[in-house]
Write an enzyme that holds these catalytic residues in place. Structure first.
Site, PDB file in Angstrom:
ATOM      1  N   ARG A 130       0.836  -1.207   0.000  1.00  0.00           N
ATOM      2  CA  ARG A 130       0.000   0.000   0.000  1.00  0.00           C
ATOM      3  C   ARG A 130       0.859   1.241   0.000  1.00  0.00           C
ATOM      4  O   ARG A 130       1.940   1.274   0.603  1.00  0.00           O
ATOM      5  CB  ARG A 130      -0.879   0.033   1.253  1.00  0.00           C
ATOM      6  CG  ARG A 130      -1.954  -1.018   1.248  1.00  0.00           C
ATOM      7  CD  ARG A 130      -2.981  -0.750   2.300  1.00  0.00           C
ATOM      8  NE  ARG A 130      -2.356  -0.511   3.595  1.00  0.00           N
ATOM      9  CZ  ARG A 130      -2.953   0.106   4.598  1.00  0.00           C
ATOM     10  NH1 ARG A 130      -4.178   0.548   4.466  1.00  0.00           N
ATOM     11  NH2 ARG A 130      -2.337   0.260   5.738  1.00  0.00           N
ATOM     12  N   SER A 194       8.170  -5.291   6.182  1.00  0.00           N
ATOM     13  CA  SER A 194       7.882  -6.300   7.201  1.00  0.00           C
ATOM     14  C   SER A 194       8.655  -7.596   6.985  1.00  0.00           C
ATOM     15  O   SER A 194       8.067  -8.678   6.870  1.00  0.00           O
ATOM     16  CB  SER A 194       6.395  -6.585   7.219  1.00  0.00           C
ATOM     17  OG  SER A 194       5.698  -5.372   7.178  1.00  0.00           O
ATOM     18  N   ASP A 247       6.570  -3.677  10.468  1.00  0.00           N
ATOM     19  CA  ASP A 247       5.124  -3.444  10.658  1.00  0.00           C
ATOM     20  C   ASP A 247       4.695  -3.570  12.120  1.00  0.00           C
ATOM     21  O   ASP A 247       3.769  -2.880  12.566  1.00  0.00           O
ATOM     22  CB  ASP A 247       4.270  -4.355   9.759  1.00  0.00           C
ATOM     23  CG  ASP A 247       4.638  -5.827   9.867  1.00  0.00           C
ATOM     24  OD1 ASP A 247       5.611  -6.160  10.564  1.00  0.00           O
ATOM     25  OD2 ASP A 247       3.938  -6.648   9.244  1.00  0.00           O
TER      26      ASP A 247
HETATM   27 MG    MG Z   1       0.411  -5.390   7.047  1.00  0.00          MG
END
Ligand code: MG
Ligand code: ADP
Length: 572
Positions: A130, A194, A247
């Site tokens: 994103r 992440s 994250d």
């Molecule tokens: Mg995530």
């Protein structure tokens, strides 16, 4: 009729009798309707009594027995084992070979809600990528604009430079759409990445190993911020990556923005991982300063717990199969028993085993065409199906029927549905209890009266009872004097990166007024000082474009740039 005769003998009025007869008729009708409903819900039950046969049930229970983690003592042993692994990760002598890496993140304070401004963020999680524009408003309010982009499989498994070029392309597309292309403005960016990284500074981190299905070449041991920045610069996008966060850290930061008791960040999405605020004197690997605050967020990378066989006593043949068919066999053993990337596949393998033993979908998967269905294809049973199946209540099984049709089972029987739901419940409950036991270790270690855990990830968000199952087991595992709260952190992993950028900037401002967070002596960019150094470097880079920025209409400049402009005057 004898009852009616008795009633007549008792000379009860005709009206009463009529009422009684109406009641009997109504009951019969309701009963008939209920029976019809039951039959509709259970179209083939009478043809398939075998599952109800105690022997079959026992056989099914035997298959599932190994997946049950109801025994609290088992969980306590796992907790002790995890804490030992944590110590190995935190100690300099054992860190290089430790599985649970316990990376110090150089983030030593959480955002306190006073930060304001506009920050861009990228969130590369494993399934979703994103791009976000985060508007931090007064009183801890956050406004968010975001867009999800797909990372094609070819990029996930291809060359690293292509991955970062793809991220930069998506960023550019987003910025054009949001009109974030003012000349002379260099936008700050937080990067939520992440994957396990050895962080060397707030904006510098080397990838230790890929996880969650990524295997891009030429990235392991490289500085991923540098690679991202190179791709951004190559496309002349006026963006500076100021902070890289895991994250879990982003989630902790985002949750702490609203709840100051937040000490832990947890991810339950494609993968699983946790971070928490640790006391500096417990971090043997710490090579920064010992100034206040004497704490640092540790990114545990707990997904790797069990890589050294510590979880073998609870692993099943299904876990082994999931592991062997993954792109990283032998790695991320704890994660593979818990997270979204693997849960659906565990359920699928159990279903196949029961089919093989003639205990499930009897007579329904014999044709050669059947073996081409998702049920017989690796990854064909999605983890979102587990949520969907478990949302069914009662005997209708409408979701379960739909899911089973999707994977190629036509007209599943009532028993088929009940068994599949049973499998899903056992697999997801095991995952929740393992994650809960892990959290209990952290909460007991932090040992404060109130501890909030910020949680992000679609598995936690959408599964109907993951949270409840975690809480249930944690109630007995967490010390009685501690109150804990599991708090869903909406978009935490993305917002947190932006907050880290904002907190770093706030820190650099505090630094200038010499209020706190002094720079480390060697100025090499470690610890809290490091955050300030990185932020200041960023400010210096920014200063090169200051004149343009000054000449530009100031109102159009994002708030944090105006903040920089006012602080750029005095050197740090
Ligand atoms: Mg995530
Ligand atoms: P990321 O891990 O990329 O940050 P998410 O937190 O959205 O992304 O997690 C995505 C994973 O969550 C998917 O791979 C899938 O396994 C799982 N998932 C998606 N939807 C659901 C759902 N409805 N119920 C349970 N798990 C889900």
């Amino acid at each position: 009729m004898s009852t009616i005769a008795t009633i007549l003998q008792d000379e009860i009025s005709t009206a009463t009798l009529q009422k009684g007869l109406y009641a009997i008729a109504a009951c019969t009708l309701i009963g008939a309707a209920a029976y019809a409903g039951y039959k509709a819900a259970e179209p083939e039950a009478k043809h398939l009594p075998s599952h109800r046969h105690p022997e079959s049930n026992e056989q099914i229970e035997k298959v599932l027995e190994l997946l049950r983690l109801d025994d609290e003592d088992k969980l306590r042993i796992i907790m002790q084992s995890l804490e030992r692994e944590m110590e190995l990760g935190l100690s300099p002598a054992t860190h290089p070979t430790a599985d649970v890496k316990m990376f110090a993140t150089y983030v030593r304070s959480t955002a306190d809600g006073s930060e304001t401004g506009q920050v861009l963020a990228l969130d590369l999680g494993g399934t979703n990528f994103r791009v976000l524009l985060v508007d931090l408003l007064p009183q801890s309010k956050v406004e968010l604009t975001s867009k999800i982009f797909v990372i094609p499989q070819s990029i996930m498994l291809g060359e690293g430079s292509y991955l970062f070029r793809h991220l930069a392309d998506c960023l550019m597309e987003f910025m054009n759409k949001e009109n974030l292309n003012k000349p002379g403005v260099r936008y700050p960016l937080g990067f939520t990445f992440s994957f396990p990284c050895k962080q060397e500074g707030l904006a510098s981190a080397r990838l230790s190993t890929w996880t969650k299905g990524f295997t891009c070449s030429g990235v392991v041991n490289e500085d991923v911020v540098k690679m991202l920045q190179a791709a951004i610069d190559e496309k002349n996008i006026n963006v500076q990556c100021v902070a890289l966060v895991n994250d879990t850290v982003g989630t902790l930061m985002a949750c702490a923005y609203k709840d100051p008791n937040t000490e832990i960040g947890l991810i339950l999405g494609t993968g699983t991982n946790a971070c928490y605020m640790e006391k500096l004197d417990r971090v043997g690997t710490w090579d920064g300063d010992y100034n206040d605050p004497k704490q640092v967020i540790i990114n545990m990378e707990w997904g790797a717990f069990g890589n050294n066989h510590r979880l073998n006593h609870i692993r099943t043949k299904y876990d082994e199969e999931v592991d062997l068919s993954s792109v990283n066999p032998g790695k991320q053993i704890f994660e593979k028993m818990i997270s979204g990337m693997y849960m659906g596949e565990i359920v699928r393998l159990i279903m196949l085993d029961l089919i093989h033993q003639n205990l499930l979908f009897i007579g329904k998967c014999n044709g050669s065409e059947d073996f081409k269905t998702p049920l017989f294809t690796r990854g064909g049973f999605y983890t979102k199906y587990v949520s969907s199946v478990e949302m069914d209540e009662g005997i209708g099984f409408s979701n379960t029927r739909r899911v089973l049709e999707d994977i190629g089972i036509r007209n599943p029987s009532y028993d088929d549905c009940a068994i599949v739901q049973h499998i899903c419940k056992i697999v997801s409950k095991r995952a929740a209890r393992l994650a809960g036991a892990g959290l209990a270790v952290l909460i007991n270690r932090i040992n404060k009266p109130n501890v909030t855990v910020g949680v992000d990830g679609s598995l936690y968000r959408y599964h109907p009872r993951f949270k409840r199952n975690m809480e249930k087991c944690m109630q007995n595992l967490v010390s009685k004097n501690i109150k804990f709260l599991l708090q869903l952190s909406n978009d935490g992993s993305g917002i947190g990166a932006a907050l880290t950028v904002a907190a770093a900037e706030a820190l650099s401002n505090q630094e200038k007024s010499k209020r706190s967070y002094p720079l480390s002596d060697d100025g090499s960019g470690k610890g809290a000082g490091l955050i300030a150094v990185v932020a200041s470097r960023y400010l210096q880079q920014l200063s090169q474009s200051t004149s343009t920025l000054h000449n530009h209409n100031n109102e159009k400049v994002p708030t944090q740039f105006q903040k920089h402009l006012s602080t750029l005057q005095s050197p740090m």
